[in-house]
Design a protein around this motif. Sequence first.
Motif, PDB file in Angstrom:
ATOM      1  N   VAL A 230     -25.017 -49.474  61.280  1.00  0.00           N
ATOM      2  CA  VAL A 230     -26.144 -49.155  60.400  1.00  0.00           C
ATOM      3  C   VAL A 230     -25.869 -49.773  59.043  1.00  0.00           C
ATOM      4  CG1 VAL A 230     -27.601 -47.362  59.402  1.00  0.00           C
ATOM      5  CG2 VAL A 230     -26.471 -46.957  61.604  1.00  0.00           C
TER       6      VAL A 230
ATOM      7  N   SER B 103     -25.777 -47.891  54.870  1.00  0.00           N
ATOM      8  CA  SER B 103     -25.691 -46.478  55.260  1.00  0.00           C
ATOM      9  C   SER B 103     -24.824 -45.650  54.328  1.00  0.00           C
ATOM     10  CB  SER B 103     -25.183 -46.350  56.701  1.00  0.00           C
ATOM     11  OG  SER B 103     -24.082 -47.194  56.953  1.00  0.00           O
TER      12      SER B 103
ATOM     13  N   GLY C 236     -30.397 -44.889  55.276  1.00  0.00           N
ATOM     14  CA  GLY C 236     -29.314 -45.407  56.099  1.00  0.00           C
ATOM     15  C   GLY C 236     -28.311 -44.331  56.470  1.00  0.00           C
TER      16      GLY C 236
ATOM     17  N   ILE D 264     -28.753 -51.503  63.565  1.00  0.00           N
ATOM     18  CA  ILE D 264     -29.845 -51.088  62.689  1.00  0.00           C
ATOM     19  C   ILE D 264     -29.755 -51.848  61.371  1.00  0.00           C
ATOM     20  CG2 ILE D 264     -31.060 -49.154  61.640  1.00  0.00           C
ATOM     21  CD1 ILE D 264     -30.667 -48.869  64.679  1.00  0.00           C
TER      22      ILE D 264
ATOM     23  N   ASN E  42     -30.908 -51.685  58.127  1.00  0.00           N
ATOM     24  CA  ASN E  42     -31.549 -50.802  57.158  1.00  0.00           C
ATOM     25  C   ASN E  42     -31.353 -51.264  55.716  1.00  0.00           C
ATOM     26  OD1 ASN E  42     -32.444 -47.982  56.018  1.00  0.00           O
ATOM     27  ND2 ASN E  42     -30.374 -48.341  55.217  1.00  0.00           N
TER      28      ASN E  42
ATOM     29  N   ILE F 169     -36.171 -52.350  59.521  1.00  0.00           N
ATOM     30  CA  ILE F 169     -36.936 -51.424  58.698  1.00  0.00           C
ATOM     31  C   ILE F 169     -38.017 -52.191  57.934  1.00  0.00           C
ATOM     32  CG2 ILE F 169     -36.867 -49.721  56.843  1.00  0.00           C
ATOM     33  CD1 ILE F 169     -35.422 -48.818  59.367  1.00  0.00           C
TER      34      ILE F 169
END
Length: 254
Positions: free
Chosen positions: A11, A14, A19, A89, A91, A143
């Motif tokens: 991620v 984060s 995040g 991910i 983010n 995102i």
Amino acid sequence: MTSLTGKTAVVTGSSSGIGRAIALELAAAGTDVVVHAGRNRAGADETAAAIESLGRQAHVLVCDLTDAAQHAQFVEQCFGWNRRVDIWINNAGADVLTGEASERSFEEKLALLWQVDVQATIALSRLAGQRLMQAGGGCLVNIGWDQAESGMAGDSGEMFAAVKGAVMAFTRSLAKSLAPHVRVNCVAPGWIRTSWGEQASDYWRERAVGESLLARWGAPEDVARAVRFLVGPQSTFITGQTINVNGGFRGHAP
């Protein structure tokens, strides 16, 4: 929600906010997590400690995503930690609304957003996507922004529509490039009470509530739960999609 036990997730961004919420949501579902920070190592360590308190493993990596030369090494480190990555991910995004960056010119803000939100997302997606393909499959989530396609007046609206619109368009094409082995989707948050939302003026607070059919701000956890769904076994027939998490967009007040 079905468990994701045994999976490893990355991620980006984060160390705080959305995040961090995503990282904790995935850890609660059973994943080990690579926690990424651009500069906020202390925040990333806090996220990692929270993940470990849930009984999962966490590994902190610091990478300046504005430096394209670091992208490939970062991906290698992520895949090397647990010798696997199942979920990626993207983010991380530049903060141009608070702190020092908020005082920059429109052009400077746009350049920073383009570096982090667009160029880094594309580069990491392509690098990680190929590794996921080689490993036999996985999930990737980017995102976006719920108003990127409808537009919002003002400097911030123009910047974020251009930047997040690019991310959302890229997501649809990457899903086709990596199909059928890797699923690629996008989550587009609406008004989410992050650090900016906590200090927003009355005008923006009223607008956030007024533009949602559910008449409230969203929370980072609302976004995180949508991400968890998209990377889980309940969504195995979903790819190339953008899911709005905005409480139902009512539209701008006249």
